[in-house]
Design an enzyme around this catalytic site. Structure first.
Site, short mmCIF file in Angstrom:
data_model
loop_
_atom_site.label_atom_id
_atom_site.label_comp_id
_atom_site.label_asym_id
_atom_site.label_seq_id
_atom_site.Cartn_x
_atom_site.Cartn_y
_atom_site.Cartn_z
N LYS A 53 37.81 -31.82 25.84
CA LYS A 53 37.61 -31.17 27.14
C LYS A 53 37.47 -32.22 28.24
O LYS A 53 38.04 -32.10 29.32
CB LYS A 53 36.35 -30.28 27.10
CG LYS A 53 36.55 -28.99 26.32
CD LYS A 53 35.24 -28.25 26.02
CE LYS A 53 35.52 -27.04 25.13
NZ LYS A 53 34.31 -26.30 24.74
N GLN A 97 27.97 -26.41 25.24
CA GLN A 97 28.76 -26.31 24.00
C GLN A 97 27.96 -25.58 22.92
O GLN A 97 26.80 -25.92 22.65
CB GLN A 97 29.16 -27.72 23.54
CG GLN A 97 30.11 -27.76 22.36
CD GLN A 97 31.48 -27.17 22.64
OE1 GLN A 97 31.97 -27.19 23.76
NE2 GLN A 97 32.09 -26.60 21.62
N ASP A 120 32.42 -20.70 30.98
CA ASP A 120 32.95 -19.93 29.84
C ASP A 120 33.16 -18.46 30.14
O ASP A 120 33.73 -17.74 29.31
CB ASP A 120 31.96 -20.02 28.66
CG ASP A 120 32.14 -21.29 27.84
OD1 ASP A 120 33.27 -21.54 27.40
OD2 ASP A 120 31.15 -22.01 27.65
N1 GUN Z 1 32.07 -23.50 20.81
C1 GUN Z 1 33.22 -23.08 20.25
N2 GUN Z 1 34.02 -22.50 21.18
C2 GUN Z 1 33.35 -22.55 22.34
C3 GUN Z 1 33.66 -22.11 23.66
O1 GUN Z 1 34.71 -21.55 23.96
N3 GUN Z 1 32.69 -22.37 24.59
C4 GUN Z 1 31.52 -22.98 24.29
N4 GUN Z 1 30.64 -23.18 25.29
N5 GUN Z 1 31.21 -23.39 23.08
C5 GUN Z 1 32.13 -23.18 22.11
#
Ligand code: GUN
Length: 297
Positions: A53, A97, A120
């Site tokens: 990311k 995360q 998100d």
């Molecule tokens: N962990 C796995 N997928 C995601 C996601 O799309 N967003 C977040 N914040 N954590 C994750």
């Protein structure tokens, strides 16, 4: 011929567009979107995602504000950090995360992120907005993986109206928002899950099958209707035997080789939905920045 949907290419096109867009924003506002990435602890998969990311964000011109906290961080300390980020001007969106350590309540943490900075789209306010929205989603913060799936479907240039869509999985991260997005496209949507009776027949009714069950290759080839579009959200690492040695490989929730024989279009794993999620996270960050500048008014 089955069309193999190339998530890498679609994601790259979206990121190229975002890069241009962000360069225009920089000229207009003399500022760039800022994404705060918060990781607690050292779950290996999370570290891989956070690294990917961060790299993609830099490539499109988004500033990363990185916070990597120790596993032993208390929930109150994390809430305090989020409060600081909620009030920090160069932070337009905040990504915490998941998964978080067991001593934290994930929903409490997600609820504490300001809805305007919700990278998100997991905050109840944005979940509600998505469920109410009927058209014009350009300023909505939408969960990244399902939105990526929708962009892949739209890229096929087929009419989605009235199609039978079956979503397997009812998670807050994928299944439920995926269903909302497909309703918004006027599909007839069924959400199937582990308690669904006669899942193979439910799947055989699908013009669009979105698999987000989290179980390796559970959707068999003969569950797929001829000509269906198959979107495989699963990313599962399984052990295989090669040359007498045990190796691991990534597979989706769909038996790809069998399903490919019947589907008109299908996403591979890896290289399908995965690359779309990050592109949509960057998109949300750009939208949060624009919203903070009243760009859409
Ligand atoms: N962990 C796995 N997928 C995601 C996601 O799309 N967003 C977040 N914040 N954590 C994750």
């Amino acid at each position: 011929m089955t069309h193999i949907i190339d998530g890498k290419e679609i994601s790259q096109n979206l990121r190229d567009k975002l890069k241009k867009d962000i360069s225009g924003l920089k000229n207009k506002y003399n500022a760039v979107p800022g994404l705060a990435v918060v990781q607690v602890g050292n779950v290996a998969a999370s570290s891989v995602y956070v690294k990917a990311k961060t790299k993609s964000a830099h490539e499109v011109g988004i500033e990363i504000i990185d916070h990597h906290l120790d596993e032993s961080t208390s929930q109150d300390q994390l809430l305090e950090l989020i409060n600081t980020l909620n009030n920090q001007d160069n932070v337009n969106s905040i990504l915490v995360q998941l998964p978080l350590p067991k001593h934290m309540n994930e929903q409490t943490i997600l609820d504490s992120i300001h809805p305007d900075k919700d990278a998100d789209g997991f905050h109840p306010f944005n979940v509600g907005k998505l469920s109410i929205a009927s058209h014009n989603d350009e300023n909505l913060l939408i969960p990244c993986t399902p939105y990526g799936c929708l962009l892949m479907l739209k890229g096929l240039k087929i009419d989605l109206v009235g199609k039978n869509a079956v979503v397997i999985g009812r998670s807050n991260i994928v299944g439920k928002p995926m269903a909302q997005l497909l309703i918004k496209e006027s599909c007839t949507v069924t959400v199937a899950h582990s308690k669904t009776k006669n899942l193979p027949d439910v799947c055989r009714n699908a013009d669009i099958l979105v698999a987000a069950a989290g179980r390796p290759e559970m959707i068999k080839g003969d569950w797929v209707k001829e000509g269906a579009i198959v979107i495989d959200v699963g990313i599962n690492r399984i052990a295989t035997q090669r040359d007498g040695k045990t190796k691991t490989k990534l597979v989706g929730d769909v038996d790809y080789n069998e399903a490919k024989k019947l589907a008109s279009a299908i996403t591979p794993v890896p290289g399908g939905v995965g690359p779309m999620t990050i592109a949509c996270l960057l998109r949300n960050t750009a939208i949060a920045f624009k919203n903070s500048k009243n760009f859409f008014h």
